[in-house]
Design a protein around this motif. Structure first.
Motif, short mmCIF file in Angstrom:
data_model
loop_
_atom_site.label_atom_id
_atom_site.label_comp_id
_atom_site.label_asym_id
_atom_site.label_seq_id
_atom_site.Cartn_x
_atom_site.Cartn_y
_atom_site.Cartn_z
N ASP A 23 0.83 -1.33 0.02
CA ASP A 23 0.05 0.07 0.14
C ASP A 23 0.72 1.48 -0.04
O ASP A 23 0.51 2.36 -0.71
CB ASP A 23 -0.92 -0.04 1.36
CG ASP A 23 -1.69 -1.45 1.14
OD1 ASP A 23 -2.53 -1.31 0.17
OD2 ASP A 23 -1.80 -2.01 2.16
N SER A 24 2.26 1.09 0.61
CA SER A 24 3.00 2.33 0.80
C SER A 24 4.34 1.57 0.85
O SER A 24 4.60 0.38 1.30
CB SER A 24 3.04 3.28 1.73
OG SER A 24 3.24 2.75 3.02
N ILE A 25 5.34 2.36 -0.06
CA ILE A 25 6.73 1.75 0.14
C ILE A 25 7.64 2.95 0.70
O ILE A 25 7.68 4.12 0.51
CB ILE A 25 7.17 1.82 -1.35
CG1 ILE A 25 6.43 0.76 -2.22
CG2 ILE A 25 8.69 1.21 -1.62
CD1 ILE A 25 6.63 0.63 -3.79
N THR A 26 8.49 2.55 1.65
CA THR A 26 9.55 3.51 2.23
C THR A 26 10.94 2.66 2.02
O THR A 26 11.20 1.68 2.02
CB THR A 26 9.26 3.71 3.67
OG1 THR A 26 7.71 4.10 3.87
CG2 THR A 26 10.40 4.63 4.20
N PHE A 27 11.94 3.84 1.47
CA PHE A 27 13.35 3.09 1.30
C PHE A 27 14.09 3.60 2.29
O PHE A 27 13.90 4.81 2.79
CB PHE A 27 13.83 3.62 0.17
CG PHE A 27 13.14 2.83 -1.21
CD1 PHE A 27 13.59 1.62 -1.47
CD2 PHE A 27 12.30 3.51 -2.28
CE1 PHE A 27 12.70 0.93 -2.14
CE2 PHE A 27 11.60 2.73 -3.03
CZ PHE A 27 12.19 1.29 -3.30
N GLU A 28 14.88 2.60 2.95
CA GLU A 28 15.92 2.89 4.09
C GLU A 28 17.00 3.60 3.30
O GLU A 28 17.78 3.09 2.44
CB GLU A 28 16.25 1.64 4.67
CG GLU A 28 17.24 1.94 5.67
CD GLU A 28 16.88 2.74 6.79
OE1 GLU A 28 17.13 3.82 7.17
OE2 GLU A 28 15.94 2.07 7.83
#
Length: 203
Positions: A23-28
């Motif tokens: 549903d959502s993507i976060t990149f470290e």
């Protein structure tokens, strides 16, 4: 599913399964660089079986260097080598020529930082897949992230034991099916069907 991932070089299929089903993507982007991970490598299916494509980086004197500060080594033309390897592996695949013009600029543009290159590979591949790539970036590193489905471990290929459904590969008559290679393997072999494949896998 809110996923947390590392940006890697032409990520593995498992990365894209997580992204396609999120549903959502976060990149470290606040991690310390670790050697021998997919941050600067990817695996393809060559005529001789599985092949590693490794990006040379400039080594820092600092003990703990942030991945976002890692610079690419430009003293020899690794980009040309990588593209030649892709041609040898996939020139006869159904969709190599279809996507070639989209991908070629990645192998001619001179990036300074590894992370910029990794984000560009993901943006170009996502466009080829017709996968909307809207994402956020972390502003601080946390070891525990209960609010996310933490898939950062996928960047360490040795810890990623993902097994996916078979699809036709160029050299599978020689070496059999090899699962979870670079997303490029799926893209060149399955083309417009690749996104449906990603949505139907279990991770």
């Amino acid at each position: 599913m809110n996923v947390l991932l590392y940006p890697t070089y032409f990520p593995s299929i498992s990365h894209y399964v997580a992204m396609a089903q999120s549903d959502s993507i976060t990149f470290e982007v606040e991690d310390n660089f670790q050697k021998q991970t997919n941050r600067n490598r990817t695996y393809i299916y060559s005529p001789n079986g599985i092949q590693l494509l490794n990006i040379p980086i400039k080594h820092s004197k600092e003990k703990h260097q942030k991945t976002k500060d890692v610079q690419l080594e430009t003293s020899f033309d690794w980009q040309k080598q990588h593209f030649k390897s892709l041609e040898a592996a996939y020139r006869t695949s159904p969709f190599f020529e279809f996507f070639e013009d989209e991908l070629t600029p990645i192998f001619t543009k001179k990036h300074t930082f590894l992370m910029d290159l990794n984000f560009e590979t993901m943006e170009v591949v996502s466009k080829c897949l017709r996968l909307s790539l809207n994402f956020k970036k972390t502003v601080e590193y946390f070891h525990e992230v209960p609010e996310y489905s933490d898939f950062r471990f996928l960047a360490n290929g040795k810890k990623d034991g993902s097994n996916f459904d078979k699809y036709t590969q160029v050299f599978d008559d020689k070496h059999g099916f090899i699962t979870n290679l670079s997303i490029l393997d799926l893209l060149f072999n399955e083309g417009r069907y690749a996104l449906d494949y990603l949505k139907n896998q279990t991770i």
